[in-house]
Design an enzyme around this catalytic site. Sequence first.
Site, short mmCIF file in Angstrom:
data_model
loop_
_atom_site.label_atom_id
_atom_site.label_comp_id
_atom_site.label_asym_id
_atom_site.label_seq_id
_atom_site.Cartn_x
_atom_site.Cartn_y
_atom_site.Cartn_z
CB ILE A 125 -6.18 11.04 -0.51
CG1 ILE A 125 -7.12 11.21 0.70
CG2 ILE A 125 -4.72 11.08 -0.10
CD1 ILE A 125 -6.93 10.19 1.77
N GLY A 126 -4.81 13.33 -2.73
CA GLY A 126 -3.90 13.55 -3.86
C GLY A 126 -2.45 13.49 -3.43
CE1 TYR A 127 -1.62 12.96 1.39
CE2 TYR A 127 -1.99 10.61 1.69
CZ TYR A 127 -2.09 11.91 2.16
OH TYR A 127 -2.64 12.13 3.38
CB SER A 128 -0.17 8.31 -5.75
OG SER A 128 -0.30 7.64 -4.52
CB SER A 160 -9.65 6.76 -4.89
OG SER A 160 -8.63 5.93 -5.35
CD GLU A 242 -4.73 6.13 3.10
OE1 GLU A 242 -4.49 7.36 3.10
OE2 GLU A 242 -4.53 5.39 2.12
CG ASN A 370 1.55 -5.86 2.31
OD1 ASN A 370 1.09 -4.77 2.64
ND2 ASN A 370 0.81 -6.96 2.20
CD GLU A 371 6.76 -5.99 -1.53
OE1 GLU A 371 5.97 -5.03 -1.32
OE2 GLU A 371 6.53 -6.88 -2.38
C1 LIG Z 1 -7.34 1.69 -6.78
C2 LIG Z 1 -6.28 2.55 -6.17
C3 LIG Z 1 -6.67 3.59 -5.35
C4 LIG Z 1 -5.71 4.45 -4.81
N1 LIG Z 1 -6.14 5.54 -4.11
C5 LIG Z 1 -5.24 6.51 -3.82
C6 LIG Z 1 -5.67 7.77 -3.36
O1 LIG Z 1 -6.87 8.00 -3.18
N2 LIG Z 1 -4.75 8.74 -3.18
C7 LIG Z 1 -3.42 8.52 -3.38
O2 LIG Z 1 -2.64 9.44 -3.19
N3 LIG Z 1 -2.97 7.32 -3.80
C8 LIG Z 1 -3.85 6.31 -4.04
N4 LIG Z 1 -3.41 5.10 -4.51
C9 LIG Z 1 -1.97 4.95 -4.80
C10 LIG Z 1 -1.29 3.92 -3.93
O3 LIG Z 1 -1.04 4.43 -2.66
C11 LIG Z 1 -0.02 3.50 -4.69
O4 LIG Z 1 -0.45 2.59 -5.66
C12 LIG Z 1 1.03 2.90 -3.81
O5 LIG Z 1 1.64 3.90 -3.06
C13 LIG Z 1 2.11 2.15 -4.61
O6 LIG Z 1 2.66 2.96 -5.59
P1 LIG Z 1 2.76 2.46 -7.10
O7 LIG Z 1 1.42 1.97 -7.50
O8 LIG Z 1 3.37 3.53 -7.89
O9 LIG Z 1 3.71 1.21 -7.03
P2 LIG Z 1 5.35 1.21 -7.05
O10 LIG Z 1 5.83 2.27 -6.15
O11 LIG Z 1 5.78 1.24 -8.45
O12 LIG Z 1 5.64 -0.16 -6.39
C14 LIG Z 1 5.28 -1.39 -6.97
C15 LIG Z 1 5.80 -2.50 -6.12
O13 LIG Z 1 7.20 -2.48 -6.06
C16 LIG Z 1 7.66 -3.02 -4.85
N5 LIG Z 1 8.53 -2.05 -4.18
C17 LIG Z 1 8.55 -0.72 -4.35
N6 LIG Z 1 9.49 -0.18 -3.57
C18 LIG Z 1 10.07 -1.17 -2.88
C19 LIG Z 1 11.12 -1.25 -1.91
N7 LIG Z 1 11.75 -0.16 -1.50
N8 LIG Z 1 11.43 -2.45 -1.43
C20 LIG Z 1 10.79 -3.56 -1.84
N9 LIG Z 1 9.81 -3.55 -2.74
C21 LIG Z 1 9.44 -2.37 -3.27
C22 LIG Z 1 6.43 -3.34 -4.03
O14 LIG Z 1 6.08 -4.67 -4.24
C23 LIG Z 1 5.39 -2.45 -4.66
O15 LIG Z 1 4.09 -2.94 -4.46
C24 LIG Z 1 -4.34 4.21 -5.03
C25 LIG Z 1 -3.96 3.14 -5.83
C26 LIG Z 1 -4.91 2.33 -6.43
C27 LIG Z 1 -4.47 1.24 -7.33
#
Ligand SMILES: Cc1cc2nc3c(=O)[nH]c(=O)nc-3n(C[C@H](O)[C@H](O)[C@H](O)COP(=O)(O)OP(=O)(O)OC[C@H]3O[C@@H](n4cnc5c(N)ncnc54)[C@H](O)[C@@H]3O)c2cc1C
Lengths: 386, 361
Positions: A125-128, A160, A242, A370-371
């Site tokens: 899945i290529g979103y992030s 992933s 998901e 979770n927030e």
């Molecule tokens: C092992 C692993 C596998 C993954 N697999 C995939 C995948 O297969 N495909 C894919 O597309 N993505 C994947 N993801 C990405 C995952 O969905 C993102 O990590 C997630 O969306 C959070 O983005 P970020 O890591 O950039 O954290 P950030 O966006 O930087 O956020 C960090 C923290 O900031 C806080 N925060 C952010 N915004 C707010 C707000 N508005 N209000 C309050 N608190 C806030 C929260 O505590 C949050 O956890 C994976 C991530 C990991 C680590």
Amino acid sequence: MDFTWSAELIEFRDELTQVIQQWRTPELLKEYRENHGAAGPLISEFQAELNRRGWSRMCWPEEYGGRALNPLYQFVYVETMEYWGMPYGNLTYTSVAPALLEHASEEQKKEYLPGIWEGRLRFAIGYSEPNAGSDLASLRTRAVRDGDDWIIQGQKIWTSGAEVATHVWLAARTDPDAPRHQGISMIIVPVDAPGVTVRPLWTMSGVRTNETFYDNVRVPYSNLVGPLNGGWTIIMHALNHERVGLSTTGNLAVHFDDAVRYLREHRPEALADPHVRRRLAEIKLELLKHRALAIRNAVTIAGGGIKPQEASMTKIHGSELRYSLSNSLMDLLGRYGGLSRETGELAPAEGSFERTWRASPILRFGGGANELQRTIIATRGLGMPR
Amino acid sequence: MNLDPSETQVLLRDTLRSFLANELPFDQVRACEKEGRADAELWGQLREHGWLATPFPSSLGGGGAGLVEAGLLVEELARRAAVVPIVEALSCGAALARCGGERGAELVRGLIEGAITPVPAVLESSDRFDAIAAEAAGDGSLRAEKYFVDYAGFATHHLVAARRGGETGLYLVDASHPAIKVEPHATIGRTPQAVVRYDAAPAERVAGEDGYDCLVQVARALCTVQIVASMQVSLDQTVAYTSVREQFGRPIGTFQAVQHHVANMATEVESVRLLAYEALDSLDRGSATAERIAIAKAAASRAVPEVTMLGHQLHGGQGYIEENDLYFFTLRGKDRSLAWGTADECLEIVAREIEKPTDWL
Ligand SMILES: Cc1cc2nc3c(=O)[nH]c(=O)nc-3n(C[C@H](O)[C@H](O)[C@H](O)COP(=O)(O)OP(=O)(O)OC[C@H]3O[C@@H](n4cnc5c(N)ncnc54)[C@H](O)[C@@H]3O)c2cc1C
């Protein structure tokens, strides 16, 4: 009200459990562990068995080879597989397939669905992206039309399974001038297309994920799924699915059963301790709360809807329980609780509590932090002002 | 009352801090983790610079400071995730200096000068500090199985807890003796640990029951400081990261939900830090009680997984990969929460004396 499972579902669960018992050998589990989700020979055979029994697509419509069964069958299927730690296609199965069924063209369904249920096709899945995590709508990977092709340029992170996937389910910006949510499209990108690079990222859980780079990657225009610039709705829909797939009770409940078994066999004096029993009872209570939320969610989906607040409650409770449960079990086991699988026999339940503890951060921020889920419950669920 | 480190203590802390910042890159720690070994090079440097001498009496060649200073050293090392037996060696040293008589003093000199690196070998399969069953035979030989022995393979000597005539004491065993078998474990903390089997190994009695108690109390208090370090780094890194990481067009640290999490983390760190150093101070002043040290350890053990998990939640994916340094503190923190008495075992100690009047001032 009726809180019981139908006789058919119980019968299905029992039959599935029996089949799992036949296939769940240490060799298969080892293959699953070491191939990072890629199907080796044993898993392929197991997958073929599931297909032969028609289980892997039993809830799909009949025209795509399914049996159009009530989605509760899928719930029971995923719960049972998760409990036993068996492979079943995972996110390709719980997230991409439903999105394709709902949004793909007839040709696309014919092209991809059979490969998914046969286990030949695996999607990452290529979103992030590095700067588009919680704020996914800010994603910047570009797809530009060039005649009959798309040309894709950009970077994804946390893709992933890309190292073993055949395709990436890619969210790309196709209209940079439109409002953020209205310029995104879903495009299927073969991982072996020239210009795709996969770089590993190793996590503290020991599981691999990846960065993926797209340098002038050319794919047919017809790989666009759903309407042009209509990707956001598809992503939200897939993400709700998901979240359900990520919040099963089975893979948590198995730790409870493993802990009781381990204590009975190796530390009977600890299991006799009222304090230990009370702690286990507290864990059980949280597991049953989680089961209640997960079933609530599944029944809503089976009824044809999805309530975001229900998916969010289940996801929050499940992700935080993953931590608190593994944390409590480690504490109960004292220094034994800190031993990893590599230690060998001395490690309780093959070190699975310790491993789950290390893996417990991911679901608290993955799949929507979770927030953000709590805000969904308050605003969309309880109608509080934004 | 003064709850802050004195000028000398600050100097000690800062000197070690800048030394480690220059000399101990995190990749060195990663290499140790990967190879399952202690950081022998750093251990040698700590000795050469005299840091290992810090808490011992000047009459033994020590620095004449106390366990509070030892705590400051331990904290700095834990903040860099150093893979060295600092808690193990210093707690052996403290027990030997306080309860080991002439022979103990000689061994402490050996520790300071580099002749020996002793580590405790206490727990058995029961995993309980109050259930030591190993028997030291009258002829000076020891048969025992010791579990969860940190740095067993790196140490030159083990200080083994064993019983003779109903009394638990400390017995010195040369770790290179052929009658000793070391079977390494893999643990969540990724520091060296092993099961050790002593098959009629020559063992010399160096302290009695008071020595054993002293060893456990000092190690428990120093281990609490290691936990404080894990929490502190997790907090510091989280404050720094959330202040610059932008999502939704602003630093995530501007979201109230994020600030509340960070505030909760900080409150835990602050309260546990005070309990930890109060415990060390009471050990220096001879007013320590097992109950108060147990409270500090229990509080730290409960707090550290909560704090470090919040750190991960706020870091998102970036904090979850091993290219980031955050995981050291999460994993070490949990490992230390189980070492030298889990929260449960420590709370049992508190519960035992629950009716004893408490001085609340
Ligand atoms: C092992 C692993 C596998 C993954 N697999 C995939 C995948 O297969 N495909 C894919 O597309 N993505 C994947 N993801 C990405 C995952 O969905 C993102 O990590 C997630 O969306 C959070 O983005 P970020 O890591 O950039 O954290 P950030 O966006 O930087 O956020 C960090 C923290 O900031 C806080 N925060 C952010 N915004 C707010 C707000 N508005 N209000 C309050 N608190 C806030 C929260 O505590 C949050 O956890 C994976 C991530 C990991 C680590």
